[in-house]
Design an enzyme around this catalytic site. Structure first.
Site, PDB file in Angstrom:
ATOM      1  CD  GLU A 154     -46.530-155.609  45.067  1.00 15.59           C
ATOM      2  OE1 GLU A 154     -46.085-154.756  44.089  1.00 15.59           O
ATOM      3  OE2 GLU A 154     -47.103-155.143  46.067  1.00 15.59           O
TER       4      GLU A 154
ATOM      5  CB  CYS B  24     -42.337-144.050   9.713  1.00 12.25           C
ATOM      6  SG  CYS B  24     -43.024-144.945   8.347  1.00 12.25           S
TER       7      CYS B  24
HETATM    8  N1  LLP Z   1     -45.116-153.625  41.835  1.00  8.44           N
HETATM    9  C1  LLP Z   1     -45.139-152.476  41.500  1.00  8.44           C
HETATM   10  C2  LLP Z   1     -45.771-151.396  42.368  1.00  8.44           C
HETATM   11  C3  LLP Z   1     -44.630-151.850  40.299  1.00  8.44           C
HETATM   12  O1  LLP Z   1     -44.930-150.727  39.935  1.00  8.44           O
HETATM   13  C4  LLP Z   1     -44.168-152.913  39.255  1.00  8.44           C
HETATM   14  C5  LLP Z   1     -43.381-152.468  38.072  1.00  8.44           C
HETATM   15  C6  LLP Z   1     -44.003-154.388  39.630  1.00  8.44           C
HETATM   16  C7  LLP Z   1     -44.476-154.498  41.052  1.00  8.44           C
HETATM   17  C8  LLP Z   1     -43.352-155.341  39.049  1.00  8.44           C
HETATM   18  O2  LLP Z   1     -42.226-155.211  38.845  1.00  8.44           O
HETATM   19  P1  LLP Z   1     -41.439-156.469  37.820  1.00  8.44           P
HETATM   20  O3  LLP Z   1     -41.269-157.496  38.684  1.00  8.44           O
HETATM   21  O4  LLP Z   1     -42.005-156.617  36.622  1.00  8.44           O
HETATM   22  O5  LLP Z   1     -40.054-155.783  37.667  1.00  8.44           O
HETATM   23  N2  LLP Z   1     -41.995-151.128  31.336  1.00  8.44           N
HETATM   24  C9  LLP Z   1     -40.893-151.325  32.145  1.00  8.44           C
HETATM   25  C10 LLP Z   1     -41.136-151.856  33.391  1.00  8.44           C
HETATM   26  C11 LLP Z   1     -41.825-150.924  34.309  1.00  8.44           C
HETATM   27  C12 LLP Z   1     -42.077-151.778  35.606  1.00  8.44           C
HETATM   28  C13 LLP Z   1     -43.236-150.710  36.564  1.00  8.44           C
HETATM   29  N3  LLP Z   1     -43.772-151.370  37.586  1.00  8.44           N
HETATM   30  C14 LLP Z   1     -39.915-152.339  31.290  1.00  8.44           C
HETATM   31  O6  LLP Z   1     -40.468-152.632  30.164  1.00  8.44           O
HETATM   32  O7  LLP Z   1     -39.031-152.468  31.753  1.00  8.44           O
END
Ligand code: LLP
Length: 435
Positions: free
Chosen positions: A290, A361
């Protein structure tokens, strides 16, 4: 520096950043700033790379784009055209995907606290998979599937107790996390799921964290889940048909980062899967991965216009931009580092160290500290690479900020895929209460 920008990025002879064949300075003038520019070819290329690399070593792999990284109707359509599957984590993300015509049967519904209404919406839409986060959800799902007379395939999310070595806000696979069923409770969850008439249990899911730079958390988790499945097979007759290892594949935000190529993950995960399935005498399950950030992160560039410049003798030089934490909260939230370039002066030597400050701010609203740029003047366009993931979806209207416009570029053409918010958007949800 150019290597951090999107695959089709280049520099024109007059020193302008060019993305997807479009001059970044002209894009900023045409659509205004802050502007999020996505290289459509780059997004498609990443989808293909994940499918190709994993498919090469483990044919029975599905790649589901984690839409929380960035979702709009245009991105949902691209994912559909590329034959991707899609992860959503809320009724809202599901609604966006469906409104773009993304087929419900290729959607996985995640989330640690899905409401009855969200589950009902998913069931009535004909969702393909639900990833149940806990035992309470399994029981709710059973009730609702029977009511809706529709039984999607179900995963149980397991927390395998693996430390992913990333920022503590974005690590999720460790014991004590709010997500998933801990390994010690997992046999109970399997027993319950297998008894529930409305739950069609097909497999196990885990997600270890985000922005990972090693293969070992994935291989450790895979080994734990496969051995657990074998035990559950022998004791409970559980058959692991599908296994998802979640997302988390890291990207390079700065030249100092060292993200692994997709191929490294593909070989490590597939190799171990084949080996262990044979050793444990388990049928080879379908593998689901994913990726979110790795698909859209490096495909996006944020463009800002430099405004106030503040230089005091004894302190750092501040260049303020017309955006900041309202469109990119990542530096404030995770100490994330971003590189910055001057889109109209790409050939000029960087000769000064500056701090790029947002316009909101909060003292913590600093986009990037101590970056080297050629002399910046008010009005210059600053370009921030790798802005495609987790910026727009986490954007807010703080200080009355208008969420930025989004354009897709490719082949020298640009098209607006999301308009900038207007002042009337800011008041359109308020109700006149006559007070
Ligand atoms: N699958 C599940 C169940 C997840 O919770 C996530 C991300 C992904 C896949 C995708 O992960 P990726 O490949 O994008 O790393 N807001 C944070 C990232 C939070 C990710 C949450 N879950 C940031 O800006 O670094």
């Amino acid at each position: 520096m150019l290597s951090l920008f999107t695959l089709s990025s280049s520099v024109s002879p007059d020193g302008h950043l060019v993305i997807g064949g479009c001059d970044a300075v002209s894009l900023a003038s045409l659509y205004g700033t802050p502007l999020y520019v996505f290289d459509e070819g780059h997004i498609r290329e990443k989808c293909r790379e994940f499918k190709k690399e994993f498919g090469k070593y483990y044919q029975n792999t599905n790649v589901a784009y984690a839409s929380k990284a960035c979702l709009n109707r245009s991105i949902a359509k691209i994912m559909d055209q590329e034959g991707m599957e899609l992860d959503v984590v809320s009724g809202g993300e599901l609604a966006i995907a469906l409104s773009a015509g993304f087929p419900a049967e290729r959607i996985y519904f995640h989330g640690n606290n899905k409401s009855e209404a969200e589950i009902m919406f998913a069931l009535e839409s004909g969702i393909g998979h639900i990833v149940a986060d806990n035992i309470t959800e399994l029981e709710m799902l059973d009730r609702l599937s029977c009511r809706a007379d529709y039984r999607p395939d179900v995963f149980i999310r397991i927390t395998p107790g693996v430390d992913a070595h990333t920022h503590h806000h974005i690590t999720t696979g460790h014991s004590g996390s709010k997500f998933g069923v801990y390994l010690e409770e997992a046999p109970e969850a399997i027993r319950i799921a297998q008894k529930l008439e409305g739950v069609n249990l097909v497999g196990l899911h885990c997600h270890l964290g985000s922005q990972l730079h090693e293969t070992s958390p994935y291989t450790d988790a895979l080994e734990i889940l496969l051995k657990f499945s074998k035990k559950m097979h022998d004791e409970e007759g559980f058959i692991l048909r599908e296994i998802s290892l979640g997302g988390g594949f890291g990207v390079n935000y700065t030249l100092e980062d060292s993200a692994l190529p997709v191929e490294n993950y593909a070989t490590a995960i597939s190799g171990l899967m084949i080996l262990l399935c044979e050793r444990l005498n388990l049928p080879h399950p379908k593998l689901i991965i994913e990726p979110g950030r790795a698909i859209v992160g490096p495909a996006g560039v944020a463009l800002y216009r430099a405004g106030m410049i503040k230089q005091a003798k004894r302190y750092e030089k501040f260049v303020a931009i017309d955006g900041g934490m309202a469109d990119n909260i990542r530096p404030a939230l995770y100490d994330a580092r971003y590189a910055v370039a001057t889109a109209g002066k790409m050939l000029d030597e960087p000769d000064q160290k500056v701090t790029i400050a947002g316009k909101f701010c909060e003292s913590g609203d600093i986009l990037s500290r101590d970056v080297w740029l050629p002399s910046v003047e008010t009005g210059d366009i600053l370009a921030v690479p790798v802005a495609g993931a987790y910026c727009l979806p986490m954007a807010s209207n703080y200080n009355g900020a208008l969420k930025p416009a989004v354009v897709m570029v490719g082949g020298g053409k640009s098209r607006l895929v999301r308009r900038r918010e207007t002042y009337s958007d800011l008041t359109s949800l308020d109700i006149e209460d006559g007070a």
